[in-house]
Scaffold this motif. Structure first.
Motif, PDB file in Angstrom:
ATOM      1  N   TYR A  73       0.861  -1.183   0.000  1.00  0.00           N
ATOM      2  CA  TYR A  73       0.000   0.000   0.000  1.00  0.00           C
ATOM      3  C   TYR A  73       0.894   1.228   0.000  1.00  0.00           C
ATOM      4  O   TYR A  73       1.925   1.246   0.682  1.00  0.00           O
ATOM      5  N   THR A  74       0.494   2.232  -0.749  1.00  0.00           N
ATOM      6  CA  THR A  74       1.307   3.446  -0.753  1.00  0.00           C
ATOM      7  C   THR A  74       0.612   4.516   0.073  1.00  0.00           C
ATOM      8  O   THR A  74      -0.615   4.472   0.270  1.00  0.00           O
ATOM      9  N   LYS A  75       1.401   5.464   0.563  1.00  0.00           N
ATOM     10  CA  LYS A  75       0.837   6.606   1.279  1.00  0.00           C
ATOM     11  C   LYS A  75       1.658   7.847   0.980  1.00  0.00           C
ATOM     12  O   LYS A  75       2.829   7.746   0.598  1.00  0.00           O
ATOM     13  N   SER A  76       1.020   8.991   1.127  1.00  0.00           N
ATOM     14  CA  SER A  76       1.752  10.259   1.014  1.00  0.00           C
ATOM     15  C   SER A  76       2.166  10.658   2.418  1.00  0.00           C
ATOM     16  O   SER A  76       1.482  10.310   3.385  1.00  0.00           O
TER      17      SER A  76
ATOM     18  N   LYS B 218      -0.201  11.404   5.483  1.00  0.00           N
ATOM     19  CA  LYS B 218      -1.549  10.917   5.162  1.00  0.00           C
ATOM     20  C   LYS B 218      -1.683   9.446   5.528  1.00  0.00           C
ATOM     21  O   LYS B 218      -0.706   8.765   5.786  1.00  0.00           O
ATOM     22  N   LYS B 219      -2.950   8.955   5.478  1.00  0.00           N
ATOM     23  CA  LYS B 219      -3.203   7.539   5.766  1.00  0.00           C
ATOM     24  C   LYS B 219      -2.919   6.692   4.519  1.00  0.00           C
ATOM     25  O   LYS B 219      -3.080   7.170   3.402  1.00  0.00           O
ATOM     26  N   PRO B 220      -2.520   5.425   4.702  1.00  0.00           N
ATOM     27  CA  PRO B 220      -2.299   4.566   3.532  1.00  0.00           C
ATOM     28  C   PRO B 220      -3.593   4.251   2.793  1.00  0.00           C
ATOM     29  O   PRO B 220      -4.677   4.277   3.378  1.00  0.00           O
ATOM     30  N   GLU B 221      -3.442   3.938   1.509  1.00  0.00           N
ATOM     31  CA  GLU B 221      -4.599   3.618   0.660  1.00  0.00           C
ATOM     32  C   GLU B 221      -4.917   2.132   0.805  1.00  0.00           C
ATOM     33  O   GLU B 221      -4.600   1.337  -0.078  1.00  0.00           O
ATOM     34  N   HIS B 222      -5.598   1.780   1.905  1.00  0.00           N
ATOM     35  CA  HIS B 222      -5.801   0.354   2.180  1.00  0.00           C
ATOM     36  C   HIS B 222      -6.794  -0.344   1.260  1.00  0.00           C
ATOM     37  O   HIS B 222      -6.834  -1.563   1.199  1.00  0.00           O
TER      38      HIS B 222
ATOM     39  N   TRP C 248       6.472   0.944   6.565  1.00  0.00           N
ATOM     40  CA  TRP C 248       5.824   0.457   7.785  1.00  0.00           C
ATOM     41  C   TRP C 248       5.445  -0.992   7.485  1.00  0.00           C
ATOM     42  O   TRP C 248       4.610  -1.235   6.610  1.00  0.00           O
TER      43      TRP C 248
ATOM     44  N   VAL D 232       3.424  -0.897   4.066  1.00  0.00           N
ATOM     45  CA  VAL D 232       2.927   0.424   3.684  1.00  0.00           C
ATOM     46  C   VAL D 232       4.157   1.252   3.310  1.00  0.00           C
ATOM     47  O   VAL D 232       5.145   1.276   4.054  1.00  0.00           O
TER      48      VAL D 232
ATOM     49  N   GLU E 187       6.012   4.774   1.654  1.00  0.00           N
ATOM     50  CA  GLU E 187       5.993   6.203   1.303  1.00  0.00           C
ATOM     51  C   GLU E 187       7.181   6.421   0.374  1.00  0.00           C
ATOM     52  O   GLU E 187       8.325   6.228   0.786  1.00  0.00           O
TER      53      GLU E 187
END
Ligand SMILES: Nc1nc2c(ncn2[C@@H]2O[C@H](COP(=O)(O)OP(=O)(O)OP(=O)(O)O)[C@@H](O)[C@H]2O)c(=O)[nH]1
Ligand SMILES: [Mg+2]
Length: 329
Positions: free
Chosen positions: A260-263, A266-270, A303, A324, A326
């Protein structure tokens, strides 16, 4: 850049040059397109193959529908992976497709009900996996394009009929039939090590109709005989027993993982994982997101199970299922 063509590809190329019928040509071209290493150095060749394939298909069409149809089929890949349902006649392949997907295959209490491939999408947690129902593999007669579709798939689900006295013979027949078409079924496929043009395919062996009384003992014996070679499960497609275990086994069999990626901040795109092959790196993740991001990638924070939260890693860090990520460029 060298193309690094594999022996499997060269074998398909040889089959193309030796092909006598339109169907053989189309089948060989489809295999070449599936087997050609996908990188910048082969982009021109890939485009050329696509052009030749569509020309060959057009020519086959022109020669009349009867000749063209029934000769070749191609099922475009969708979702996290393509799994073909392979088995003897009447083992319950179409019943299983109907249970797992929204597809509406014909199911019949007689052999050779299915005549052409039918795809459907199966849900697995937050992803979708493509299942493709095929006509049976039978010693009497199986059309050549069936093998092209098997070669092209990511995983082979061998479904046999535990209600049949001949179930063990069926497993061996399928293995030898595929071997004759240079496809070897294995627990773990190694795409890079063909012998004489043979390719290896990941496979799962499933005994169906465990609801039938005589099936129980055969199911236990099937597992005993084949667990060294494949993951083995027994199910009942009709009554639905053990289908959730099979769903998970199919996902595991694909040899993929989800990240999953996240900025930053921000929260991850689950809900929207990236599905990648096991062994993929941070750079592969970046390429899956966007090639510009990959080109300018500096480092990433991860993460996951193998890292402390937000650990800084380099582009060759091998990602784990559930990580996760970034990306920093
Ligand atoms: N008892 C029992 N019958 C089943 C089960 N699964 C399928 N069947 C029956 O087996 C027969 C064949 O099912 P299909 O799904 O058409 O089998 P298939 O493998 O697609 O057959 P072909 O297309 O001919 O290769 C049908 O009568 C089904 O109702 C099961 O789990 N238990
Ligand atoms: Mg069928």
């Amino acid at each position: 850049m060298p193309a690094n063509l594999t022996p499997q590809y060269l074998d398909a190329d040889k089959r193309f040059r030796q092909a006598k019928t339109a169907a053989e040509k189309i089948g060989a071209l489809e295999d070449m397109l599936a087997l050609i290493p996908k990188h910048k150095g082969t982009e021109k060749m890939q485009a050329d193959l696509k052009r030749r394939l569509s020309k060959a298909r057009e020519e086959a069409q022109k020669k009349g529908k009867a000749g063209a149809r029934g000769n070749t089929y191609h099922v475009p890949r969708e979702g996290a992976g393509q799994i073909v349902l392979v088995g003897p006649p009447n083992s319950g392949k179409s019943t299983l497709l109907a249970m797992f997907t929204n597809a509406l295959p014909e199911v019949g209490d007689y052999p050779f009900t299915t005549r052409k491939p039918l795809p459907g999408m199966m849900d697995f947690e937050n992803i979708k996996i493509q299942l493709v129902d095929l006509p049976p593999i039978a010693p009497e007669w199986t059309e050549g394009w069936v093998f092209a579709l098997i070669r092209n798939a990511d995983l082979v689900l061998v479904l046999v009929d535990l209600a049949s006295d001949d179930v063990f013979e069926h497993v061996e027949q399928i293995r030898s039939h595929l071997a004759a078409h240079k496809i070897r079924l294995m627990r773990q496929a190694n795409d890079e090590s063909p012998d004489g043009g043979e390719i290896t395919k990941r496979a799962l062996l499933v005994g169906n109709k465990e609801d039938v009384e005589e099936a129980k003992e055969r199911g236990a014996f099937l597992a005993e005989l084949y667990t060294a070679d494949f993951p083995v499960l027994t199910i009942s497609a009709a009554s639905g027993s053990n289908l959730e275990s099979l769903r998970r086994a199919l996902y595991n069999g694909l040899g993929v993982l989800r990240v999953y990626t996240k900025s930053p901040g921000k929260k991850p795109e689950h809900d929207t994982p990236f599905v990648l092959k096991q062994g993929s790196t941070i750079l592969d993740v970046a390429e899956a997101v966007h090639k510009d991001i990959a080109a300018s990638l500096k480092f990433a924070r991860v993460w996951g199970a193998d890292t402390f939260d937000g650990q800084r890693v380099t582009r060759d860090y091998v990602v784990q299922d559930g990580d996760v990520i970034e990306l920093h460029s």
